[in-house]
Design an enzyme around this catalytic site. Structure first.
Site, PDB file in Angstrom:
ATOM      1  N   ASP A 204       0.845  -1.192   0.000  1.00  0.00           N
ATOM      2  CA  ASP A 204       0.000   0.000   0.000  1.00  0.00           C
ATOM      3  C   ASP A 204       0.880   1.243   0.000  1.00  0.00           C
ATOM      4  O   ASP A 204       2.103   1.148  -0.055  1.00  0.00           O
ATOM      5  CB  ASP A 204      -0.941   0.001   1.218  1.00  0.00           C
ATOM      6  CG  ASP A 204      -0.188   0.224   2.531  1.00  0.00           C
ATOM      7  OD1 ASP A 204       1.061   0.241   2.526  1.00  0.00           O
ATOM      8  OD2 ASP A 204      -0.862   0.383   3.558  1.00  0.00           O
ATOM      9  N   ASP A 206       1.474   4.697   2.249  1.00  0.00           N
ATOM     10  CA  ASP A 206       1.180   5.334   3.534  1.00  0.00           C
ATOM     11  C   ASP A 206       1.652   6.778   3.491  1.00  0.00           C
ATOM     12  O   ASP A 206       2.817   7.046   3.213  1.00  0.00           O
ATOM     13  CB  ASP A 206       1.923   4.603   4.665  1.00  0.00           C
ATOM     14  CG  ASP A 206       1.644   3.121   4.679  1.00  0.00           C
ATOM     15  OD1 ASP A 206       0.534   2.733   5.064  1.00  0.00           O
ATOM     16  OD2 ASP A 206       2.541   2.338   4.273  1.00  0.00           O
ATOM     17  N   ASP A 363      -3.222   4.656   2.722  1.00  0.00           N
ATOM     18  CA  ASP A 363      -3.501   5.092   4.091  1.00  0.00           C
ATOM     19  C   ASP A 363      -3.113   6.551   4.219  1.00  0.00           C
ATOM     20  O   ASP A 363      -1.962   6.906   3.944  1.00  0.00           O
ATOM     21  CB  ASP A 363      -2.674   4.275   5.111  1.00  0.00           C
ATOM     22  CG  ASP A 363      -3.124   2.823   5.199  1.00  0.00           C
ATOM     23  OD1 ASP A 363      -4.265   2.529   4.799  1.00  0.00           O
ATOM     24  OD2 ASP A 363      -2.333   1.995   5.690  1.00  0.00           O
TER      25      ASP A 363
HETATM   26  P1  TTP Z   1       1.898  -1.098   6.635  1.00  0.00           P
HETATM   27  O1  TTP Z   1       1.506  -0.252   5.494  1.00  0.00           O
HETATM   28  O2  TTP Z   1       0.967  -2.194   7.019  1.00  0.00           O
HETATM   29  O3  TTP Z   1       3.331  -1.774   6.433  1.00  0.00           O
HETATM   30  P2  TTP Z   1       4.604  -1.337   5.597  1.00  0.00           P
HETATM   31  O4  TTP Z   1       4.385  -0.039   4.903  1.00  0.00           O
HETATM   32  O5  TTP Z   1       5.755  -1.402   6.533  1.00  0.00           O
HETATM   33  O6  TTP Z   1       4.769  -2.511   4.564  1.00  0.00           O
HETATM   34  P3  TTP Z   1       4.005  -2.689   3.150  1.00  0.00           P
HETATM   35  O7  TTP Z   1       5.033  -2.431   2.117  1.00  0.00           O
HETATM   36  O8  TTP Z   1       3.522  -4.105   3.143  1.00  0.00           O
HETATM   37  O9  TTP Z   1       2.878  -1.715   3.098  1.00  0.00           O
HETATM   38  O10 TTP Z   1       2.097  -0.186   7.920  1.00  0.00           O
HETATM   39  C1  TTP Z   1       2.802   1.044   7.875  1.00  0.00           C
HETATM   40  C2  TTP Z   1       3.551   1.231   9.147  1.00  0.00           C
HETATM   41  O11 TTP Z   1       2.671   1.338  10.245  1.00  0.00           O
HETATM   42  C3  TTP Z   1       4.455   0.071   9.466  1.00  0.00           C
HETATM   43  O12 TTP Z   1       5.696   0.231   8.851  1.00  0.00           O
HETATM   44  C4  TTP Z   1       4.529   0.104  10.937  1.00  0.00           C
HETATM   45  C5  TTP Z   1       3.213   0.660  11.349  1.00  0.00           C
HETATM   46  N1  TTP Z   1       2.308  -0.411  11.784  1.00  0.00           N
HETATM   47  C6  TTP Z   1       2.416  -0.881  13.083  1.00  0.00           C
HETATM   48  O13 TTP Z   1       3.232  -0.411  13.854  1.00  0.00           O
HETATM   49  N2  TTP Z   1       1.584  -1.870  13.472  1.00  0.00           N
HETATM   50  C7  TTP Z   1       0.674  -2.441  12.660  1.00  0.00           C
HETATM   51  O14 TTP Z   1      -0.058  -3.348  13.066  1.00  0.00           O
HETATM   52  C8  TTP Z   1       0.573  -1.950  11.303  1.00  0.00           C
HETATM   53  C9  TTP Z   1      -0.404  -2.559  10.341  1.00  0.00           C
HETATM   54  C10 TTP Z   1       1.400  -0.944  10.932  1.00  0.00           C
HETATM   55 MN    MN Z   2       2.646   0.293   3.768  1.00  0.00          MN
HETATM   56 MN    MN Z   3      -0.458   0.888   5.470  1.00  0.00          MN
END
Ligand code: TTP
Ligand code: MN
Ligand code: MN
Ligand code: MN
Length: 439
Positions: A204, A206, A363
């Site tokens: 995703d 963020d 997000d």
């Molecule tokens: P994510 O978007 O779920 O993870 P990510 O960006 O690290 O990996 P991806 O490439 O799969 O999107 O979450 C963003 C950040 O929010 C993550 O790096 C850390 C924080 N986070 C937590 O601390 N706890 C959680 O349960 C989740 C979902 C996210």
């Molecule tokens: Mn992410």
């Molecule tokens: Mn996310």
């Protein structure tokens, strides 16, 4: 020789927040195996609360920090976080090149669980029920879920399972920045998550936002969504109001995966982005982006004009992940393309429809400025880094760390931070760059 003596045994600090952990390291052979064990434990137990899974992850994290390829068990002697089970796995890989337990785990059940939990919104509990029903493929799950809700889900399944590229994240950031600056000049926007840690792909996008003037951010997100909605790029999403209050800084919540969730105002949703922007860098408003109407950004340095927001002040009623409207658009378009077709289109046919956009999970998070640098650390992650730095704060310093701030439980006071470096200083830690937080 001397070199191997120095590494024999090797010493590393106990907590991952006390050492650099990068995407590239020397021990993928071992960490791959340990993370399959972690993944399997999460699927078997409970994805949000598996102590077995965490033990595998912590061991893997230590090996990622080793500044050399592991060649002998004696190098592990002084390393914490590597339990007996993990040691057996590592030893077998050292001796045979692979671990039989890990090979055996990757059975039919595991593969089915991986496939089913890759569906947006499907966790291990539902996946298990499906397997009990005897289903083993996406096709069977599709045939078992033909309600209109599900038809919509299936149509975007392959989009959401295609990794998001860095270029796409930058593209979305430009669009969001342009709209955000129009509403609120001086807004600060930052891509966080995996892309900030240097990953080239993610699941995703963020984006964390704040404004240096206290209180300016209140009500901003609804206005931003309104503008994005008018551009026609929002498929669906869920706007969550802030549930923050100051006593949350001190509340001693559990450090489980669920306990990491924060209380910021945020929007978790799905946005359309031009297919072309994962192939070529984002560009100006000429040419092929016209069909999503909206992607007329002029680059990241566009000038922000303050505007009247009266038209955008009405509260917005976003249906949680209601994809229907966009879906109906798609279907009617499809029927025109396939004139004379009476049959309902299958999800697969829908997915293959001629369209110039792809659905992406986004997000959007809004933080008050006085919490921003803690929010930045929290939303940069990764998740394992957050677990670790929060445990460290609690156990070593008697402080409570969250995405909202840091609270000294002994002195009964909050420790503000005006930069990410200050967050680390407050925690008596050496600063780690975002790309050194890939635990
Ligand atoms: P994510 O978007 O779920 O993870 P990510 O960006 O690290 O990996 P991806 O490439 O799969 O999107 O979450 C963003 C950040 O929010 C993550 O790096 C850390 C924080 N986070 C937590 O601390 N706890 C959680 O349960 C989740 C979902 C996210
Ligand atoms: Mn992410
Ligand atoms: Mn996310
Ligand atoms: Mn995910």
């Amino acid at each position: 020789g001397n070199d191997s003596n120095r590494r024999n045994p090797f010493i590393l600090p106990e907590y991952a927040c006390q050492r650099a952990t990068c995407l590239k390291h020397y021990n993928h052979k071992f960490t791959r195996a340990l993370e399959i064990l972690q993944n399997h434990a999460e699927l078997r137990d409970n994805e949000h609360d598996s102590s077995r899974a965490l033990a595998f992850r912590r061991a893997s994290c230590v090996l990622k920090s080793l500044p050399f390829p592991l060649t002998s068990m004696s190098q592990l002697k002084k390393l914490t976080n590597i339990g007996d089970h993990c040691k057996r796995v590592i030893q077998e890989i050292l001796e045979d090149g692979e671990c039989s337990e890990v090979t055996k785990l990757q059975d039919d059940w595991f593969h089915k669980m991986v496939v089913f939990t890759s569906i947006f919104g499907i966790g291990s509990a539902t996946a298990k029920k499906w397997i009990e029903k005897g289903w083993s493929t996406i096709k069977e799950a599709q045939e078992g879920h033909i309600s209109s809700d599900w038809r919509v889900k299936w149509a975007f399944h392959s989009d959401l399972n295609t990794p998001v590229k860095l270029q796409e994240a930058q593209y979305i950031q430009q669009i969001v920045r342009k709209e955000a600056e129009t509403i609120l000049p001086g807004i600060i926007l930052q891509i966080t998550g995996g892309f900030r840690r240097g990953k080239e792909e993610g699941h995703d996008i963020d984006i964390l936002m704040t404004h240096p003037e206290d209180g300016k951010e209140v009500g901003f997100l609804a206005r931003l969504l309104h503008r994005l909605q008018n551009k026609g790029i929002i498929l669906c999403g869920n706007l969550e109001k802030s549930t923050y209050s100051d006593d949350m800084l001190t509340l001693d919540s559990k450090l489980s995966a669920k306990g990491q969730l924060d209380h910021f105002e945020k929007w978790l949703g799905i946005i359309k982005i031009p297919q072309s922007c994962s192939e070529t860098p984002a560009r100006d408003d000429s040419g092929s982006l016209s069909n999503i109407g909206s992607c007329d950004h002029k680059g990241i340095n566009s000038v922000a004009h303050p505007t009247s927001n009266t038209a955008s002040e009405q509260p917005l009623n976003y249906q949680p992940f209601n994809l229907h409207e966009s879906f109906e658009d798609l279907e009617s378009k499809a029927k025109k393309q396939k004139l004379g077709t009476e049959n309902e289109l299958s999800p697969m046919e829908l997915a293959k429809l001629d369209r110039n956009w792809i659905a992406r999970r986004v997000d959007l998070i809004v933080s008050p400025y006085n919490q921003y640098f803690y929010a930045l650390v929290g939303w940069t992650g990764n998740k394992q880094f957050n677990r670790d730095i929060r445990t460290y704060a609690q156990k070593e310093l008697g402080m409570k760390l969250s995405s909202h701030g840091l609270y000294d439980l002994n002195k009964n006071c909050a420790l503000p931070a005006r930069s990410e470096k200050e967050v680390f200083e407050n925690l008596k830690l050496q600063y780690l760059e975002p790309w050194e937080r890939n635990c």
